[in-house]
Design a protein around this motif. Structure first.
Motif, short mmCIF file in Angstrom:
data_model
loop_
_atom_site.label_atom_id
_atom_site.label_comp_id
_atom_site.label_asym_id
_atom_site.label_seq_id
_atom_site.Cartn_x
_atom_site.Cartn_y
_atom_site.Cartn_z
N ASP A 66 -0.31 -28.87 41.77
CA ASP A 66 0.53 -29.99 41.39
C ASP A 66 1.84 -29.42 40.85
O ASP A 66 1.98 -28.19 40.68
CB ASP A 66 -0.16 -30.87 40.35
N TYR A 67 2.81 -30.29 40.57
CA TYR A 67 4.13 -29.80 40.19
C TYR A 67 4.71 -30.68 39.10
O TYR A 67 4.27 -31.81 38.88
CB TYR A 67 5.05 -29.76 41.41
N ALA A 68 5.75 -30.14 38.43
CA ALA A 68 6.52 -30.88 37.43
C ALA A 68 7.87 -30.20 37.30
O ALA A 68 8.06 -29.05 37.77
CB ALA A 68 5.79 -30.94 36.10
N TYR A 69 8.81 -30.89 36.67
CA TYR A 69 10.16 -30.36 36.50
C TYR A 69 10.45 -30.19 35.02
O TYR A 69 10.02 -30.99 34.17
CB TYR A 69 11.19 -31.30 37.11
N LEU A 70 11.23 -29.13 34.69
CA LEU A 70 11.78 -28.90 33.36
C LEU A 70 13.30 -29.05 33.45
O LEU A 70 13.95 -28.41 34.29
CB LEU A 70 11.43 -27.51 32.85
N SER A 71 13.86 -29.87 32.59
CA SER A 71 15.31 -30.11 32.62
C SER A 71 16.04 -28.96 31.94
O SER A 71 15.61 -28.43 30.90
CB SER A 71 15.64 -31.43 31.92
N SER A 110 8.50 -18.93 32.34
CA SER A 110 7.03 -18.99 32.27
C SER A 110 6.57 -19.47 30.91
O SER A 110 5.62 -20.27 30.80
CB SER A 110 6.42 -17.62 32.58
N ASN A 111 7.25 -19.00 29.82
CA ASN A 111 6.91 -19.48 28.48
C ASN A 111 7.15 -20.98 28.35
O ASN A 111 6.35 -21.72 27.76
CB ASN A 111 7.72 -18.73 27.43
N ALA A 112 8.25 -21.46 28.92
CA ALA A 112 8.54 -22.89 28.87
C ALA A 112 7.49 -23.69 29.64
O ALA A 112 7.06 -24.76 29.20
CB ALA A 112 9.93 -23.16 29.44
N ALA A 113 7.06 -23.18 30.81
CA ALA A 113 6.04 -23.89 31.59
C ALA A 113 4.73 -23.96 30.84
O ALA A 113 3.97 -24.93 30.98
CB ALA A 113 5.86 -23.20 32.94
N GLU A 114 4.42 -22.97 30.05
CA GLU A 114 3.15 -22.95 29.33
C GLU A 114 3.17 -23.78 28.05
O GLU A 114 2.12 -24.27 27.62
CB GLU A 114 2.78 -21.51 28.98
N ARG A 115 4.37 -23.96 27.42
CA ARG A 115 4.40 -24.54 26.08
C ARG A 115 5.11 -25.89 25.97
O ARG A 115 4.78 -26.68 25.09
CB ARG A 115 5.04 -23.55 25.10
N ILE A 116 6.09 -26.18 26.81
CA ILE A 116 6.83 -27.44 26.63
C ILE A 116 6.95 -28.21 27.93
O ILE A 116 7.85 -29.04 28.08
CB ILE A 116 8.25 -27.16 26.06
N LEU A 117 6.04 -27.98 28.92
CA LEU A 117 6.20 -28.62 30.22
C LEU A 117 6.12 -30.14 30.13
O LEU A 117 6.96 -30.84 30.68
CB LEU A 117 5.12 -28.09 31.19
N HIS A 118 5.15 -30.67 29.44
CA HIS A 118 4.94 -32.11 29.39
C HIS A 118 5.34 -32.73 28.05
O HIS A 118 4.93 -33.85 27.75
CB HIS A 118 3.48 -32.44 29.69
N LEU A 119 6.14 -32.01 27.24
CA LEU A 119 6.60 -32.54 25.96
C LEU A 119 7.84 -33.40 26.16
O LEU A 119 8.67 -33.13 27.03
CB LEU A 119 6.90 -31.41 24.98
#
Length: 497
Positions: A66-71, A110-119
């Motif tokens: 699955d996928y998601a975006y970080l702004s 990678s740190n952002a994907a692990e810690r703030i992806l869905h915040l």
């Protein structure tokens, strides 16, 4: 439906299937905008929890990924730090503004994907604010007020050196730091300013000591110049802060406008594509519905004909079965009645035959026995009858004994007076008791034969008088007196009870 129509429908279905497969594959290919980071998670490379990329695109496998975006939009955070303890144990106020954003460096992404992806953005701001507060206090505690106030570049570099590594741990990096003003609770910074002013004044007084008027003028000019410079410095700082904030807001607004415009364009393209797809889908469904309806009509007609034929065949078979059932039931009932009657007759006949056969064999056996018995006495039938009577003699005697044994005698009382010379009263009683038994000779005469001589003979006087007695037939014990004649016996005083 003919073969050509079938193949046309199959071809249309195949084309539609290919079209949907291509559309599905295209929908799973995700492109990464320039202001975002694409995060693919699920089953990715071994040893990694997610895959991040900035720019380009990637295929996202269904079910396993699955996928998601970080702004990448920067976040402005106001830090109103107050009462921070400096190296000189003087509390100062350092209001500042920090601008942070998600980093595009691979490791930090990678740190952002692990810690703030869905915040949410508010949660990210709160997390970054806590980190900045702590590191800013630590930086202030390591510097003196002079270093903080006079060397701003070194102060900002210290802040960046302490804050940015901590922000990188959650996937953020520090874009800008702006210190608006620095004050303290004990007016130490103001005192420093006054000290500098006083030194300038004193220096001016020394320079114009020879000329008091020029010194006073120089003093006044120096003080005015100092105030002007201080005001200009403060105005420049305020203008710089406001300019930075205005530029930051402008950049944010421009990025938001670009993002909205891109999203609107993408939505319009998707809507047009969905509309075309619905038109094609409706056309294909209509053709398929017509073909299905025609096929159902043909199937219903064939089914109706086959059902009519089946019902007629079942009716004929049912009537034939009912007829056979009636015939079979009648035959079975007649056969059962015949067998029952025959069984009863056979049973009665077998019973009578068995009884007749048993009687016949019994009579034959008796006749054979009688014949052999007559042959054994040389044809003398009288002797044979005598032998048969002798065989029954024991039974006759037993019956006579039973006559005495069945007498109910509870008690016998004997008064013996000794007799009158012809025996005692007791012996006469016993002799009379035996004389009451029928003699064997009488029994044999009633049976029609004569006993042999060795069994004794009946006296003539006894036959004439009708009394019964045996001569020499009863053994007499030694010393016992012979029994008196039956006619001369006296009554005994004994009584039976």
């Amino acid at each position: 439906m003919n073969a050509a129509g079938f193949w046309i429908l199959a071809l249309i279905a195949f084309v539609i299937l290919i079209f949907f497969m291509i559309a599905f594959m295209a929908s799973r290919y995700k492109r990464c905008p320039s202001d975002k980071i694409l995060v693919i998670y699920g089953r990715v490379e071994k040893g990694r929890s997610s895959k991040t990329m900035h720019g380009g695109g990637a295929f996202v496998w269904p079910l396993v990924q699955d996928y998601a975006y970080l702004s990448l939009t920067p976040i402005t955070i106001n830090i109103p730090l107050e009462n921070a303890l400096s190296l000189q144990n003087i509390r100062i106020h350092v209001p500042s503004t920090f601008t942070v954003g998600v980093s595009t460096a691979p490791e930090i992404m990678s740190n952002a994907a692990e810690r703030i992806l869905h915040l949410q953005q508010l949660a990210i701001e709160e997390m970054a604010k806590e980190i900045i507060f702590g590191q800013l206090r630590l930086t202030v505690a390591s510097l003196t007020i002079e270093q903080i106030n006079q060397d701003r570049e070194s102060f900002l570099e210290s802040i960046r050196r302490n804050v940015e590594p901590e922000l990188n741990k959650i996937g953020l990096h520090l874009i800008n730091v702006n210190i608006t003003d620095i004050t303290d609770a004990s007016n130490y910074i103001a005192s420093i300013g006054k000290k500098a002013a006083a030194e300038a004044i004193n220096q001016a007084k020394i320079d114009v000591a020879e000329q008091t008027r020029h010194g006073s003028i120089g003093e006044a000019n120096a003080m005015r110049e100092q105030e002007i410079k201080v005001a200009e410095a403060m105005a420049e700082a305020e203008i710089g802060r406001k300019t930075a904030q205005a530029n930051q807001r402008k950049r944010v607004q421009e990025q938001e406008a670009d993002a909205v415009q891109g999203e609107n364009t993408a939505n319009a393209n998707i809507a047009q594509y969905n509309a075309d797809l619905e038109v094609k889908r409706a056309t294909a469904l209509k053709q398929a519905e017509v073909a299905r309806f025609e096929a159902q009509v043909a199937i219903q007609q064939a089914f109706y004909k086959s059902e009519q034929e089946r019902l007629r065949a079942e009716e004929v078979v049912r009537q034939e079965i009912e007829k056979n059932k009636v015939e079979i039931a009648a035959e079975a009932e007649a056969e059962r009645t015949r067998r029952v009657a025959k069984g009863v007759a056979d049973g009665i006949l077998a019973k009578y035959l068995a009884e007749a056969e048993g009687t016949r064999k019994l009579l034959e056996a008796k006749a054979e026995g009688y014949r052999k018995l007559v042959e054994s006495v040389d044809g003398d039938s009288q002797a044979a009858a005598t032998l048969l009577m002798i065989e029954k003699l024991e039974e006759l005697v037993s019956r006579q004994v039973e006559a005495i044994s069945n007498l109910k005698i509870d008690k016998i009382t004997v008064w013996d007076s000794g007799g009158n010379g012809d025996g005692s009263s007791t012996s006469n009683f016993i002799a009379n008791l035996f004389k009451s038994l029928p003699p064997l000779q009488d029994i044999s005469e009633m049976a029609g034969f004569e006993l042999p001589d060795y069994l004794g003979k009946v006296k003539d006087g006894n036959k004439k008088t009708g009394s019964m007695g045996l001569v020499d037939a009863t053994p007499v014990e030694a010393g016992a007196k012979p029994a008196p004649p039956a006619g001369k016996s006296k009554p005994t005083p004994s009584e039976e009870k």
